[in-house]
Design a protein around this motif. Structure first.
Motif, mmCIF file in Angstrom:
data_model
loop_
_atom_site.group_PDB
_atom_site.id
_atom_site.type_symbol
_atom_site.label_atom_id
_atom_site.label_comp_id
_atom_site.label_asym_id
_atom_site.label_seq_id
_atom_site.Cartn_x
_atom_site.Cartn_y
_atom_site.Cartn_z
ATOM 1 N N TYR A 82 -10.987 6.545 4.619
ATOM 2 C CA TYR A 82 -9.955 6.624 3.584
ATOM 3 C C TYR A 82 -10.586 6.565 2.197
ATOM 4 O O TYR A 82 -10.198 7.292 1.285
ATOM 5 C CB TYR A 82 -8.932 5.498 3.760
ATOM 6 C CG TYR A 82 -7.890 5.523 2.663
ATOM 7 C CD1 TYR A 82 -6.960 6.555 2.595
ATOM 8 C CD2 TYR A 82 -7.873 4.546 1.680
ATOM 9 C CE1 TYR A 82 -6.032 6.609 1.566
ATOM 10 C CE2 TYR A 82 -6.944 4.586 0.665
ATOM 11 C CZ TYR A 82 -6.027 5.617 0.608
ATOM 12 O OH TYR A 82 -5.114 5.680 -0.421
ATOM 13 N N LEU A 95 -4.636 12.823 6.475
ATOM 14 C CA LEU A 95 -5.382 12.585 5.236
ATOM 15 C C LEU A 95 -5.744 13.904 4.566
ATOM 16 O O LEU A 95 -5.585 14.065 3.347
ATOM 17 C CB LEU A 95 -6.644 11.771 5.523
ATOM 18 C CG LEU A 95 -7.483 11.403 4.298
ATOM 19 C CD1 LEU A 95 -6.720 10.477 3.372
ATOM 20 C CD2 LEU A 95 -8.803 10.755 4.725
ATOM 21 N N ARG A 99 -4.605 15.057 0.793
ATOM 22 C CA ARG A 99 -5.623 15.253 -0.242
ATOM 23 C C ARG A 99 -5.653 16.695 -0.740
ATOM 24 O O ARG A 99 -6.095 16.962 -1.863
ATOM 25 C CB ARG A 99 -6.991 14.848 0.317
ATOM 26 C CG ARG A 99 -7.083 13.334 0.627
ATOM 27 C CD ARG A 99 -7.200 12.497 -0.620
ATOM 28 N NE ARG A 99 -7.020 11.074 -0.408
ATOM 29 C CZ ARG A 99 -7.974 10.230 -0.002
ATOM 30 N NH1 ARG A 99 -9.194 10.689 0.297
ATOM 31 N NH2 ARG A 99 -7.718 8.942 0.115
ATOM 32 N N ILE A 102 -2.656 16.386 -3.445
ATOM 33 C CA ILE A 102 -2.342 15.144 -4.157
ATOM 34 C C ILE A 102 -2.551 15.245 -5.659
ATOM 35 O O ILE A 102 -1.812 14.622 -6.442
ATOM 36 C CB ILE A 102 -3.159 13.965 -3.564
ATOM 37 C CG1 ILE A 102 -2.550 12.623 -3.989
ATOM 38 C CG2 ILE A 102 -4.622 14.064 -3.945
ATOM 39 C CD1 ILE A 102 -1.196 12.341 -3.407
ATOM 40 N N ILE A 135 0.517 7.707 3.150
ATOM 41 C CA ILE A 135 -0.830 7.913 2.596
ATOM 42 C C ILE A 135 -0.747 8.291 1.131
ATOM 43 O O ILE A 135 -1.506 7.781 0.287
ATOM 44 C CB ILE A 135 -1.582 8.999 3.390
ATOM 45 C CG1 ILE A 135 -1.864 8.528 4.820
ATOM 46 C CG2 ILE A 135 -2.898 9.361 2.694
ATOM 47 C CD1 ILE A 135 -2.460 9.605 5.712
ATOM 48 N N SER A 136 0.178 9.190 0.790
ATOM 49 C CA SER A 136 0.288 9.631 -0.604
ATOM 50 C C SER A 136 0.711 8.488 -1.511
ATOM 51 O O SER A 136 0.238 8.374 -2.647
ATOM 52 C CB SER A 136 1.274 10.800 -0.725
ATOM 53 O OG SER A 136 2.607 10.403 -0.452
ATOM 54 N N ASP A 139 -2.370 6.409 -2.089
ATOM 55 C CA ASP A 139 -3.265 7.150 -2.981
ATOM 56 C C ASP A 139 -2.812 7.038 -4.433
ATOM 57 O O ASP A 139 -3.611 6.786 -5.343
ATOM 58 C CB ASP A 139 -3.300 8.629 -2.585
ATOM 59 C CG ASP A 139 -4.404 8.977 -1.600
ATOM 60 O OD1 ASP A 139 -5.054 8.046 -1.089
ATOM 61 O OD2 ASP A 139 -4.619 10.165 -1.344
ATOM 62 N N ARG A 142 -2.909 3.729 -6.402
ATOM 63 C CA ARG A 142 -4.289 3.388 -6.744
ATOM 64 C C ARG A 142 -4.789 4.160 -7.952
ATOM 65 O O ARG A 142 -5.834 3.812 -8.516
ATOM 66 C CB ARG A 142 -5.212 3.642 -5.546
ATOM 67 C CG ARG A 142 -4.931 2.715 -4.359
ATOM 68 C CD ARG A 142 -5.812 3.022 -3.140
ATOM 69 N NE ARG A 142 -7.231 2.877 -3.453
ATOM 70 C CZ ARG A 142 -8.116 3.850 -3.377
ATOM 71 N NH1 ARG A 142 -7.745 5.082 -3.003
ATOM 72 N NH2 ARG A 142 -9.376 3.639 -3.674
ATOM 73 N N ARG A 143 -4.060 5.200 -8.373
ATOM 74 C CA ARG A 143 -4.553 6.014 -9.487
ATOM 75 C C ARG A 143 -3.592 6.133 -10.665
ATOM 76 O O ARG A 143 -4.025 6.509 -11.758
ATOM 77 C CB ARG A 143 -4.937 7.413 -8.994
ATOM 78 C CG ARG A 143 -3.792 8.256 -8.526
ATOM 79 C CD ARG A 143 -4.275 9.538 -7.842
ATOM 80 N NE ARG A 143 -4.701 10.572 -8.765
ATOM 81 C CZ ARG A 143 -5.133 11.782 -8.399
ATOM 82 N NH1 ARG A 143 -5.239 12.077 -7.095
ATOM 83 N NH2 ARG A 143 -5.477 12.674 -9.275
#
Length: 262
Positions: A82, A95, A99, A102, A135-136, A139, A142-143
């Motif tokens: 990950y 994943l 990605r 994303i 998952i998104s 992601d 975290r950003r």
């Protein structure tokens, strides 16, 4: 679930939400404005971003398995890291799907968050779409600064997503704002099987115990032990795919006006 159905219906942006079939024909979807859709072949990914002004929500909905090519994604169960350089493993096919799009999703979401600073951000999807929604969400929190306090995750019929380290990371960041809805004897929530890969679920599970609508709120543990009183209490051989297509009495996504194609 209505957003999950809409995401699976190959929404045509030029047609607005009129293109999402029976999912958008009900009054509680009024006031929803489509912002962006994506349909990518490699790695396969489909979904939409919408704004529900009546509910003050920005919604990111990921499509379930509705293209034959998606079966390749579904079968790519073996883990990928990950976070590069770590041993945190997550379902490789899902994943890759996330990605692949994303960055574009993040760009659109940041703009909408700026335009509507009081709106919550909802991540959702059914089956494959539920896995990609989770998952998104991880992601993006975290950003994108400020997203974690505004994020909520609703998934339906989500399969096991990653190893114990991934579940622990997810639970630290989003476990208290995630609602992983499972239908009584849905076989997909027990996939992939433990003998194939040692994956486990993240929190929090809302198990629809029967057709009458009784709900059990289940919690999983960081050592990958699943709550034995929730959906994992159903023996695998007693499960039926019909339960995967029955969530909250709504038509399953593959019965919406989807275009089944490669």
């Amino acid at each position: 679930m209505r957003y999950s159905i809409a995401a699976t219906s190959f929404v045509d942006m030029s047609a607005g939400l009129a293109g999402c079939g029976q999912a958008c024909s009900v009054s509680d979807m009024h006031g929803v404005m489509l912002n962006f859709t994506w349909h990518i072949d490699l790695p396969l990914s489909d979904g939409l971003i919408a704004v529900h002004h009546n509910a003050k929500e920005i919604v990111i909905a990921w499509a379930g398995t509705h293209r034959y090519r998606a079966l390749i994604t579904d079968m790519a169960v073996f883990p990928l890291p990950y976070i590069s350089g770590t041993g945190i493993g997550v379902y490789g096919g899902f994943l890759d799907s996330v990605r692949g799009v994303i960055d574009t999703v993040a760009k659109n979401l940041e703009q909408l968050m700026s335009e509507y600073p009081s709106y919550m951000v909802i991540f959702t999807g059914h089956s494959k779409g539920g896995a990609e929604a989770a998952i998104s969400a991880l992601d993006l929190v975290r950003r994108i600064e400020g997203l974690q306090s505004r994020a909520r995750v609703w998934t339906f019929g989500e399969p096991r997503l990653g190893d114990a380290q991934f579940a622990a990371l997810y639970n630290r960041r989003l476990g208290n704002v995630t609602y992983r809805v499972t239908s009584y004897a849905d076989p997909i929530v027990a996939m992939p099987p433990k003998f194939l890969v040692d994956y486990c679920h993240h929190n929090t599970e809302l198990w629809l115990m029967n057709e009458e609508g009784d709900i059990y709120v289940g919690q999983n543990y960081t050592d990958c032990k699943e709550d034995s009183r929730a959906s994992s209490s159903i023996d695998f051989y007693d499960r039926s795919i019909q339960w995967h297509k029955n969530y909250l009495g709504l038509p399953p996504p593959d019965h919406a006006n989807a275009m089944f194609s490669w």
